[in-house]
Each structure stands twice: as C-alpha cells, then as structure tokens.
Scaffold this motif. Structure first.
Motif, mmCIF file in Angstrom:
data_model
loop_
_atom_site.group_PDB
_atom_site.id
_atom_site.type_symbol
_atom_site.label_atom_id
_atom_site.label_comp_id
_atom_site.label_asym_id
_atom_site.label_seq_id
_atom_site.Cartn_x
_atom_site.Cartn_y
_atom_site.Cartn_z
ATOM 1 N N TYR A 119 0.841 -1.198 0.000
ATOM 2 C CA TYR A 119 0.000 0.000 0.000
ATOM 3 C C TYR A 119 0.875 1.247 0.000
ATOM 4 O O TYR A 119 1.915 1.290 0.653
ATOM 5 N N VAL A 120 0.404 2.277 -0.706
ATOM 6 C CA VAL A 120 0.989 3.618 -0.662
ATOM 7 C C VAL A 120 -0.071 4.512 -0.031
ATOM 8 O O VAL A 120 -1.216 4.551 -0.496
ATOM 9 N N TYR A 121 0.307 5.207 1.038
ATOM 10 C CA TYR A 121 -0.601 6.130 1.726
ATOM 11 C C TYR A 121 0.013 7.522 1.713
ATOM 12 O O TYR A 121 1.232 7.680 1.803
ATOM 13 N N GLY A 122 -0.840 8.529 1.638
ATOM 14 C CA GLY A 122 -0.359 9.903 1.620
ATOM 15 C C GLY A 122 -1.117 10.800 2.576
ATOM 16 O O GLY A 122 -1.936 10.352 3.381
ATOM 17 N N ASN A 123 -0.803 12.083 2.464
ATOM 18 C CA ASN A 123 -1.441 13.152 3.218
ATOM 19 C C ASN A 123 -1.170 13.107 4.718
ATOM 20 O O ASN A 123 -2.001 13.507 5.520
ATOM 21 N N PHE A 124 0.014 12.627 5.092
ATOM 22 C CA PHE A 124 0.454 12.769 6.469
ATOM 23 C C PHE A 124 1.131 14.127 6.579
ATOM 24 O O PHE A 124 1.575 14.698 5.585
ATOM 25 N N THR A 125 1.179 14.686 7.777
ATOM 26 C CA THR A 125 1.714 16.043 7.929
ATOM 27 C C THR A 125 3.070 16.109 8.612
ATOM 28 O O THR A 125 3.688 17.158 8.636
ATOM 29 N N GLY A 126 3.537 15.016 9.177
ATOM 30 C CA GLY A 126 4.829 15.023 9.839
ATOM 31 C C GLY A 126 4.815 14.181 11.098
ATOM 32 O O GLY A 126 4.029 13.237 11.239
ATOM 33 N N ALA A 127 5.682 14.531 12.036
ATOM 34 C CA ALA A 127 5.888 13.746 13.255
ATOM 35 C C ALA A 127 4.607 13.543 14.061
ATOM 36 O O ALA A 127 4.441 12.515 14.718
ATOM 37 N N ASP A 161 1.881 12.630 13.146
ATOM 38 C CA ASP A 161 1.118 11.484 12.640
ATOM 39 C C ASP A 161 1.764 10.141 12.983
ATOM 40 O O ASP A 161 1.284 9.094 12.533
ATOM 41 N N ALA A 162 2.819 10.138 13.767
ATOM 42 C CA ALA A 162 3.540 8.901 14.056
ATOM 43 C C ALA A 162 2.660 7.854 14.742
ATOM 44 O O ALA A 162 2.722 6.671 14.397
ATOM 45 N N ASP A 163 1.825 8.253 15.692
ATOM 46 C CA ASP A 163 0.952 7.285 16.369
ATOM 47 C C ASP A 163 -0.063 6.685 15.391
ATOM 48 O O ASP A 163 -0.333 5.477 15.427
ATOM 49 N N LEU A 164 -0.613 7.504 14.532
ATOM 50 C CA LEU A 164 -1.566 7.059 13.526
ATOM 51 C C LEU A 164 -0.925 6.034 12.586
ATOM 52 O O LEU A 164 -1.487 4.970 12.322
ATOM 53 N N VAL A 165 0.266 6.345 12.094
ATOM 54 C CA VAL A 165 0.978 5.432 11.193
ATOM 55 C C VAL A 165 1.325 4.139 11.935
ATOM 56 O O VAL A 165 1.112 3.038 11.418
ATOM 57 N N HIS A 166 1.841 4.266 13.146
ATOM 58 C CA HIS A 166 2.227 3.093 13.927
ATOM 59 C C HIS A 166 1.040 2.141 14.082
ATOM 60 O O HIS A 166 1.160 0.935 13.858
#
Length: 128
Positions: free
Chosen positions: A75-83, A85-90
């Motif tokens: 999967y390729v995901y986008g529209n994160f804003t930076g650090a 969003d780390a919990d969301l990505v994790h």
C-alpha cells in the motif's frame, strides 16, 4: 489471532516530503521528522522502518509505503503532515503486520488510512 510465522514487513517513509509546507526552522522536512518519530516507536519484531528519498507522490503530502513478504499486498498512503502522525501510522502498520496478506478489515482501519490510500499493489505472486 497472532501469526505463528510472521513474514517481514517494511515501512518506507519518504524523507523528502514537505507536506505542502516549507522546511522548518532547523531545515528538516516534515517527511524526515515523521521518519524520526517512527524510528523511536516500539515495533513488532517483523517490522523494519526505513527512510527513502522521494516516492514521487508530492501532491499528496508526506507519503509512506508498507510492503511485506509472502502473500501481502503493498500500500501507498499519503497526506500525512509530519511527526504528529507517528501514532496514527504506527497503529495502521502494526495492524498490517498482524495479517498474513496485508488486508486489514475496512472497519479496523483508521479514517486516514481509508481515505488516503494512493495505491494498492498486489503481491508478486497472486494466490490462486
């Protein structure tokens, strides 16, 4: 149900992504800050986090790729804003790593992962 033999999972984070913003006062780009924040997370043993240069998804903010061995989809995901969003990505990647095929049930995915999937790529060998 835990996987008995989890295949490797790679989380690739675009370190050149700017998330539509200029570099911060120290010169670090939001994508690099996201990578740094993700590196400090506690990951399952089968997950590796790596920074990469330019995923060519610049119009979609900070981008990540999650891919894995075996029958897993990429999967390729986008529209994160930076650090921040780390919990969301994790959370999303831990769920992905717990599957045998990379298919996290729709309702278990965060809204961000549901709405910001840029591409879904089948495994190299499709199951019959």
């Amino acid at each position: 149900m835990a996987l008995t033999d989890p295949k490797p999972v790679e989380l690739l984070v675009c370190t050149t992504c700017r998330a539509g913003q200029p570099t911060d006062v120290e010169g670090a780009r939001p994508g690099a800050l996201l990578e740094d924040a993700l590196m400090s997370k506690d990951w399952p043993a089968n997950v590796t986090v790596r920074g990469v240069e330019c995923l060519s998804n610049c119009d979609s903010g900070c981008s990540i790729v999650v891919r894995g061995g075996g029958d897993r989809w990429t999967y390729v995901y986008g529209n994160f804003t930076g650090a921040e969003d780390a919990d969301l990505v994790h959370d999303g990647i831990v769920k992905y790593a717990a599957t045998h095929d990379g298919l996290v049930p729709w309702r278990e995915r965060s809204i961000h992962f549901r709405k910001n999937c840029i591409a879904r790529i089948p495994p190299l060998v499709l199951p019959e």
